[in-house]
Scaffold this active site. Structure first.
Site, PDB file in Angstrom:
ATOM      1  N   THR A  41      63.335  34.289   8.124  1.00 12.93           N
ATOM      2  CA  THR A  41      62.918  33.153   8.953  1.00 12.93           C
ATOM      3  C   THR A  41      62.334  33.612  10.286  1.00 12.93           C
ATOM      4  O   THR A  41      62.671  34.694  10.784  1.00 12.93           O
ATOM      5  CB  THR A  41      64.142  32.247   9.215  1.00 12.93           C
ATOM      6  OG1 THR A  41      63.806  31.291  10.220  1.00 12.93           O
ATOM      7  CG2 THR A  41      65.335  33.044   9.736  1.00 12.93           C
ATOM      8  N   ASP A  42      61.527  32.757  10.891  1.00 10.96           N
ATOM      9  CA  ASP A  42      60.994  33.065  12.233  1.00 10.96           C
ATOM     10  C   ASP A  42      62.083  33.001  13.307  1.00 10.96           C
ATOM     11  O   ASP A  42      61.890  33.501  14.423  1.00 10.96           O
ATOM     12  CB  ASP A  42      59.828  32.121  12.594  1.00 10.96           C
ATOM     13  CG  ASP A  42      60.192  30.643  12.624  1.00 10.96           C
ATOM     14  OD1 ASP A  42      61.356  30.284  12.313  1.00 10.96           O
ATOM     15  OD2 ASP A  42      59.302  29.822  12.941  1.00 10.96           O
ATOM     16  N   GLU A  43      63.238  32.394  12.977  1.00 12.67           N
ATOM     17  CA  GLU A  43      64.273  32.209  14.001  1.00 12.67           C
ATOM     18  C   GLU A  43      64.874  33.533  14.475  1.00 12.67           C
ATOM     19  O   GLU A  43      65.513  33.582  15.522  1.00 12.67           O
ATOM     20  CB  GLU A  43      65.383  31.285  13.487  1.00 12.67           C
ATOM     21  CG  GLU A  43      64.834  29.921  13.148  1.00 12.67           C
ATOM     22  CD  GLU A  43      65.886  28.846  12.949  1.00 12.67           C
ATOM     23  OE1 GLU A  43      67.038  29.041  13.363  1.00 12.67           O
ATOM     24  OE2 GLU A  43      65.543  27.805  12.368  1.00 12.67           O
TER      25      GLU A  43
ATOM     26  N   LYS B 158      70.699  35.996   9.668  1.00 14.74           N
ATOM     27  CA  LYS B 158      69.431  36.337   9.004  1.00 14.74           C
ATOM     28  C   LYS B 158      68.854  37.624   9.607  1.00 14.74           C
ATOM     29  O   LYS B 158      68.340  38.480   8.888  1.00 14.74           O
ATOM     30  CB  LYS B 158      68.421  35.198   9.120  1.00 14.74           C
ATOM     31  CG  LYS B 158      68.761  33.936   8.339  1.00 14.74           C
ATOM     32  CD  LYS B 158      68.804  34.148   6.829  1.00 14.74           C
ATOM     33  CE  LYS B 158      67.450  34.412   6.207  1.00 14.74           C
ATOM     34  NZ  LYS B 158      67.523  34.443   4.719  1.00 14.74           N
TER      35      LYS B 158
ATOM     36  N   TYR C 270      73.341  31.239  12.595  1.00 12.50           N
ATOM     37  CA  TYR C 270      72.421  31.315  11.449  1.00 12.50           C
ATOM     38  C   TYR C 270      71.379  32.411  11.668  1.00 12.50           C
ATOM     39  O   TYR C 270      71.209  33.301  10.829  1.00 12.50           O
ATOM     40  CB  TYR C 270      71.726  29.963  11.222  1.00 12.50           C
ATOM     41  CG  TYR C 270      70.512  30.069  10.312  1.00 12.50           C
ATOM     42  CD1 TYR C 270      70.651  30.364   8.956  1.00 12.50           C
ATOM     43  CD2 TYR C 270      69.215  29.888  10.816  1.00 12.50           C
ATOM     44  CE1 TYR C 270      69.533  30.485   8.128  1.00 12.50           C
ATOM     45  CE2 TYR C 270      68.102  30.006   9.993  1.00 12.50           C
ATOM     46  CZ  TYR C 270      68.266  30.303   8.657  1.00 12.50           C
ATOM     47  OH  TYR C 270      67.158  30.429   7.844  1.00 12.50           O
TER      48      TYR C 270
ATOM     49  N   HIS D 182      70.103  25.292  21.602  1.00 12.71           N
ATOM     50  CA  HIS D 182      68.899  24.818  20.888  1.00 12.71           C
ATOM     51  C   HIS D 182      67.650  25.615  21.282  1.00 12.71           C
ATOM     52  O   HIS D 182      67.184  25.530  22.421  1.00 12.71           O
ATOM     53  CB  HIS D 182      68.714  23.334  21.239  1.00 12.71           C
ATOM     54  CG  HIS D 182      67.796  22.599  20.325  1.00 12.71           C
ATOM     55  ND1 HIS D 182      67.646  21.238  20.388  1.00 12.71           N
ATOM     56  CD2 HIS D 182      66.986  23.005  19.318  1.00 12.71           C
ATOM     57  CE1 HIS D 182      66.779  20.852  19.470  1.00 12.71           C
ATOM     58  NE2 HIS D 182      66.365  21.914  18.816  1.00 12.71           N
TER      59      HIS D 182
END
Ligand code: NAD
Ligand code: TDX
Length: 351
Positions: free
Chosen positions: A130-132, A159, A155, A289
């Site tokens: 993921t880009d996160e 990852k 999360y 966030h």
């Protein structure tokens, strides 16, 4: 070629499995999935009888089961999507993310290494990420393949950790690997805990739409079938050991996306334009966030020739149609445990 696809009963995995089953009848696809709350065999019902398809229920953390599966099906390649995938759940229950995403990935890597070490020729471990992992951007800038990792939620940390282990098995043991880091996906079969399906479901049912914080966070949205086609291209043409970013060049502030979603859904439901805007309810922000994600996918375009195929309004329209036409699917997945999740996540804020 015998390809193990993990997480193929989930949202993205089901589209990847379908894509490969139809496009490559000469490949045998083995879909391994634990069928957690997010896994649903209904997502792939249309291909369950395909001659080149086998489903196996199992856990990527179970090393003996993974060894048996690699031997039984003589696995040549892995496309690894199985994961815990929802940021809010990682905030309330981080350990299952560490177990599945980190230990599960390491288990698969170790089994692939054991089984392939005598001859790595023609083998491939493709890790879907993921880009996160790159963290959070301010108003400008993009994530590149060499952007330093800066994960900020349980999360994304899990990852990021799994990505590191994939590269470690490549550099240390010579395992042939390729990785991709993709932006936010949307489309059919997405579990209604994620923004777009949650909000479509709530608009249909005239329930409050819980916008975190001020709704100013930005995400880069990609249609899920475009993600599947990018995975196909990277699987076949990606260079050993390389990472490719996948994105839609399609940044939206949450509140603007929500208003577009309301406009399109109201129109399809025959409601006056914008009438569901009254459902917008600002709630306490997600802890930590991330403000903005935005992907530079030019390596994938320049090296492998992939670009997204769908415009956002078209993809969103198709997605809303799918949820309106598949009310049974929606009703099934929001029964039982989903109600408990919903109550815990939103109960006090929106009732
Ligand atoms: P999902 O939650 O819809 O599906 C995950 C699947 O993995 C489910 O079918 C679940 O049953 C299965 N699974 C979970 N634990 C397992 C285990 N221990 N063993 C075997 N199977 C297990 O997730 P998704 O949104 O389809 O994401 C798929 C992958 O793509 C994930 O790795 C995710 O990190 C990545 N990704 C997702 C997005 C997105 O926007 N959804 C974007 C970029 C990358
Ligand atoms: O109720 C909500 N209200 C809200 O304002 C929900 C569920 C989300 N949001 C906001 C949070 C985010 O800014 O909407 C944005 C999108 O949220 P999610 O759909 O939960 O996605 P995100 O957190 O961006 O992560 C997704 O993209 C990257 C996927 O869930 C990940 O698996 C993927 O790796």
């Amino acid at each position: 070629m015998k390809i193990l696809i993990t997480g193929g009963a989930g949202f993205i995995g089901s589209h990847v499995v379908r894509h490969f089953i139809h496009k490559y009848p000469q490949y045998n696809i083995i879909n391994l999935d634990l069928l957690t709350y997010a896994g649903n065999l209904e997502n792939i019902k249309d291909i369950e009888d395909a001659p080149n398809y086998t489903f196996v229920k199992g856990d990527i953390q179970d090393i003996d089961q993974m060894r048996g599966l690699f031997t039984k099906y003589e696995i040549d390649a892995v496309i690894h999507l199985a994961a815990e995938s929802h940021v809010d759940r990682s905030i309330s229950d981080p350990f299952v993310f560490i177990k599945t995403n980190v230990l599960g990935t390491a288990t698969l890597l170790q089994v692939a290494k054991e089984k392939w070490q005598d001859n790595m020729e023609g083998k491939l471990f493709y890790h879907v990420s993921t880009d996160e992992v790159y963290g959070s951007l301010e108003d400008t800038g993009l994530f590149y393949e060499d952007t330093a990792y800066d994960p900020r939620s349980p999360y994304s940390a899990s990852k990021a950790s799994s990505d590191h282990f994939v590269r470690a098995w490549h550099h240390t043991y010579g395992l042939p690997v390729v990785l991709s880091n993709c932006s936010n996906n949307y489309g059919a079969n997405q579990f209604p805990e994620k923004l777009i399906p949650l909000f479509i479901n709530n608009i249909i049912n005239e329930k409050p739409l819980p916008v975190y914080g001020k709704g100013i966070n930005v995400r880069d949205w990609l249609y899920v079938e475009d993600h599947a086609s990018a995975i196909d291209v990277i699987f076949h043409k990606g260079r050993n050991g390389e990472t490719y970013n996948i994105g839609g060049h399609n940044e939206w502030r949450n509140i603007d996306l929500i208003k577009l979603l309301i406009k399109l859904t109201d129109a399809k439901l025959g409601r006056p334009e914008g009438s569901s805007e009254k459902l917008i309810t600002y709630v306490t922000d997600r802890a930590g966030h991330d403000l903005r994600y935005a992907i530079d996918a030019s390596k994938l375009k320049d090296e492998l020739g992939w670009v997204p195929s769908l415009q956002f309004e078209e993809g969103l329209g198709k997605t809303i149609d799918w949820y309106l036409e598949n009310k049974d699917w929606l009703a099934n997945v929001i029964s039982g445990d989903y109600q408990k999740y919903y109550e815990n996540q939103y109960g006090s804020a929106i009732g």
